[in-house]
Design an enzyme around this catalytic site. Structure first.
Site, short mmCIF file in Angstrom:
data_model
loop_
_atom_site.label_atom_id
_atom_site.label_comp_id
_atom_site.label_asym_id
_atom_site.label_seq_id
_atom_site.Cartn_x
_atom_site.Cartn_y
_atom_site.Cartn_z
N GLY A 284 0.79 -1.22 0.00
CA GLY A 284 0.00 0.00 0.00
C GLY A 284 0.82 1.27 0.00
O GLY A 284 0.29 2.37 -0.16
N SER A 402 16.14 -1.35 -0.01
CA SER A 402 17.01 -0.68 0.95
C SER A 402 17.09 0.81 0.62
O SER A 402 16.24 1.33 -0.11
CB SER A 402 18.40 -1.32 0.95
OG SER A 402 19.19 -0.80 2.01
N LYS A 405 20.67 5.68 2.56
CA LYS A 405 21.00 6.06 3.94
C LYS A 405 21.66 4.91 4.70
O LYS A 405 22.14 5.09 5.84
CB LYS A 405 19.75 6.54 4.66
CG LYS A 405 19.22 7.85 4.09
CD LYS A 405 17.92 8.27 4.74
CE LYS A 405 17.48 9.64 4.21
NZ LYS A 405 17.24 9.66 2.76
N LYS A 417 18.39 -0.31 8.18
CA LYS A 417 18.33 -0.78 6.78
C LYS A 417 19.63 -1.48 6.41
O LYS A 417 19.63 -2.50 5.70
CB LYS A 417 18.06 0.40 5.84
CG LYS A 417 16.69 1.03 5.98
CD LYS A 417 15.55 0.06 5.72
CE LYS A 417 15.28 -0.11 4.24
NZ LYS A 417 14.10 -0.96 3.99
N VAL A 450 10.19 15.17 0.74
CA VAL A 450 10.24 16.63 0.88
C VAL A 450 9.30 17.34 -0.10
O VAL A 450 8.80 18.43 0.19
CB VAL A 450 11.70 17.10 0.68
CG1 VAL A 450 12.14 16.95 -0.78
CG2 VAL A 450 11.86 18.54 1.14
#
Length: 608
Positions: A284, A402, A405, A417, A450
């Site tokens: 989702g 992944s 970061k 992660k 963002v």
């Protein structure tokens, strides 16, 4: 004006034209109007009746004369000729003489008067009436076939407020020429000057073949002006009729930051997906739902949509069933938590998937800094549960999503992660299932990204908040990221991390400025406020360390890196004890462990 009113008006006008043509033809041929009334009666009756009869037959009164061209003129020739021929027959039968000269002149006047009346209306409409509705002086970028088509539609349309006043084109051969009465002024570098000179309020980019890089160059010139910039719809939408040529769309951030589409190896992907059972966790979410859309194009037998949010899962299920209504794909929704190991085992046992795409994760950096235990539960334990269940039930390929970061992580999200990548690699060493991970950067438009935040701030009148003026990020579109995930599954041999070469990073402040301009405002109107970096954030993200990529090249854009031993016992220790740790201690342990075990993992890089 209704159709009946329009028809009545044309009949009255044409009747007057026919009578005038008969009168003037006799005057021109005989030099006098002294003629038997019976001659006028025969001529008028024959030509009037036949003209209206043939006009109805050839649908002359149904023509939209604002779009008239050579075809309509040929039709007028046919009707006038048929009418005069009918009149000649009447003359021969009732007057025992055919007045060839007078009928010839009448034919000529009919063509001139009827054709002239229609085309005079079109000229009047194009040059005067349509101009009354114009309010926006428009500059068209591109004087090719698409630009010409746009100009033609704008000149004809009563529904648009755009008045084309000039073209811009880099082809110097077109400079100083007129296209449909609209001058071609110069190249892209002259946009700012020409906008000021012509008092342009709107710019339309009409070059469908533009690459994103070329579009960015043009747009950077456009944002130097105060004009609103729009772009021609995609060719697919024009061809399928979804949009017309004068339904322009706003330039999106994705147009400027997204790179050229990732080219997929469709044959290899089809081998892994077509007529197979595919399961997507986090189906989702922004990435998970797009993965589902793209997978469905390869016609799997079943597509299992797994997630914990019932509304988002229901939404993607309904969308897929509607979009692929004619296919034989079975779409199955499962509401489940990946933290529930027994449920994951049950799901794998029930559906026996061939491929698993693991997109479920917590990925919001500041929130995970405040809730590190939840990051461990979802990103690490959840991944371990799904991976164990996949291995136990003989899944062929497991692809984990992944993040960039995870490279030298300074945040809990990035660390968990990275540790999840280690779990996946460890599973690959001891399982017949091929386990791989796909690492990519920020995704444009995804939840929590963002772009939506900036848009909301702009809608409220600003200011737009940026953490630091020097902060940079790599970006890709949701479809691009999803294609990479699917391609990774097809390329997998087991144990790899796939990383997309994402080109040059983008400064967040430049992104904010572009978005403000795209929204029709100036930076001064909205404003930009710097708030300082948040916990766990870095000024820049890395895709790979210098020592990760080896020299062995297995594909023009694919490199295989180094391998080393994985230390899984420390990960198991954290999973077993994290609930007893303080948040700060847990955060420090996660980041330290992720950095210690990062440097020598096996890496494969895809440069697209």
């Amino acid at each position: 004006m209704t159709y009946k009113q329009r028809l009545s008006l044309f009949i009255i006008i044409d009747s007057a034209i026919v009578l005038a043509a008969i009168f003037f033809s006799h005057l021109l041929v005989r030099g006098t109007i002294d003629t038997s009334p019976f001659f006028y009666l025969v001529s008028a009756t024959a030509i009037l009746l036949s003209h209206h009869l043939f006009s109805f037959k050839f649908k002359l009164y149904k023509k939209a004369w604002e779009y008239a061209s050579i075809g309509e003129l040929i039709l007028i020739f046919k009707i006038a000729s048929a009418s005069i021929l009918t009149a000649a027959i009447f003359h021969g039968v009732l007057l025992n003489e055919v007045f060839i000269r007078r009928l010839s002149v009448t034919w000529l006047l009919l063509v001139l008067f009827i054709g002239g009346s229609r085309f005079c209306w079109r000229i009047y409409r194009d040059l005067y009436l349509s101009r009354l509705s114009y309010s926006d002086r428009t500059l068209i970028i591109g004087a090719g076939s698409a630009g010409t088509m746009v100009a033609r539609q704008l000149l004809k349309s009563n529904e648009s407020d755009l008045q084309p006043v000039g073209f811009i084109d880099d082809d110097v051969k077109k400079h100083h020429l007129d296209i449909m009465g609209i001058p071609v002024f110069g190249g892209v570098g002259e946009i700012e000057e020409i906008v000021k000179q012509l008092k342009v309020t709107n710019i339309v980019i009409a070059i469908p073949s533009l690459s994103r890089k070329e579009l960015n160059v043009i747009f950077q010139e456009c944002i130097k002006t105060d004009a609103k910039t729009q772009i021609l719809p995609m060719l697919e939408d024009l061809m399928t009729g979804k949009l017309s040529v004068n339904q322009f769309r706003d330039v999106q951030v994705e147009d400027l930051l997204g790179r050229e589409p990732v080219v997929l190896n469709d044959d290899k992907i089809s081998e892994d997906i077509t007529n197979k059972v595919v399961l997507v966790t986090g189906a989702g979410g922004s990435i998970g739902s797009e993965i589902c859309r793209q997978i469905a194009q390869f016609n799997p037998e079943k597509l299992v949509l797994l997630g914990h949010g019932e509304n988002s899962i229901y939404s993607i299920e309904m969308e897929l069933k509607e979009s692929f209504r004619g296919s034989k794909i079975e779409f199955i929704s499962v509401i489940a938590e990946i933290q529930d190991a027994k449920k994951m085992m049950s799901v794998m046992e029930t559906f026996q998937p061939d491929v698993v795409y693991h997109a479920a994760a917590h990925k919001h950096v500041p929130l995970m800094e405040r809730n590190p235990e939840e990051a461990v539960k979802n990103n690490m334990i959840g991944t371990l549960n799904v991976a164990n269940a996949a291995s136990w039930h003989g899944v062929k390929t497991f692809v984990m999503i992944s993040s960039d970061k995870a490279v030298n992580p300074t945040s809990v999200m990035g660390a968990t992660k990275r540790l999840a990548e280690m779990i996946v690699h460890h599973m690959d060493e001891s399982s017949n299932t091929k386990f791989v991970a796909v690492r990519f950067g920020n995704v444009l438009g995804s939840r929590g990204s963002v772009i939506p935040l900036f848009k909301k701030q702009i809608e409220k009148g600003g200011p737009v908040t940026v953490t630091h003026p020097d902060m940079v990020r790599y970006f890709m579109t949701i479809p691009e990221a999803s294609r990479l995930v699917i391609q990774a599954g097809a390329l997998a041999h087991g144990g790899e991390i796939f990383v997309l070469d994402m080109g040059e990073p983008v400064k967040i402040v430049d992104l904010a400025k572009n978005l403000i301009k795209l929204s029709g405002y100036s930076v001064e109107e909205i404003g930009i406020e710097y708030t300082g970096t948040r916990p766990g954030e870095k000024l820049y993200e890395e895709l790979l360390k210098d020592d990760e990529v080896g020299e062995h090249q297995v594909h023009p854009k694919i490199y295989v890196g180094k391998t080393s031993e994985l230390y899984i016992s420390e990960i198991e220790e954290i999973i077993g004890t994290f609930l007893s740790m303080e948040k700060e201690e847990l955060r420090d342990r996660l980041i330290a462990l992720a950095n210690n075990k990062f440097a020598n993992s096996q890496v494969m890089s895809i440069s697209v």
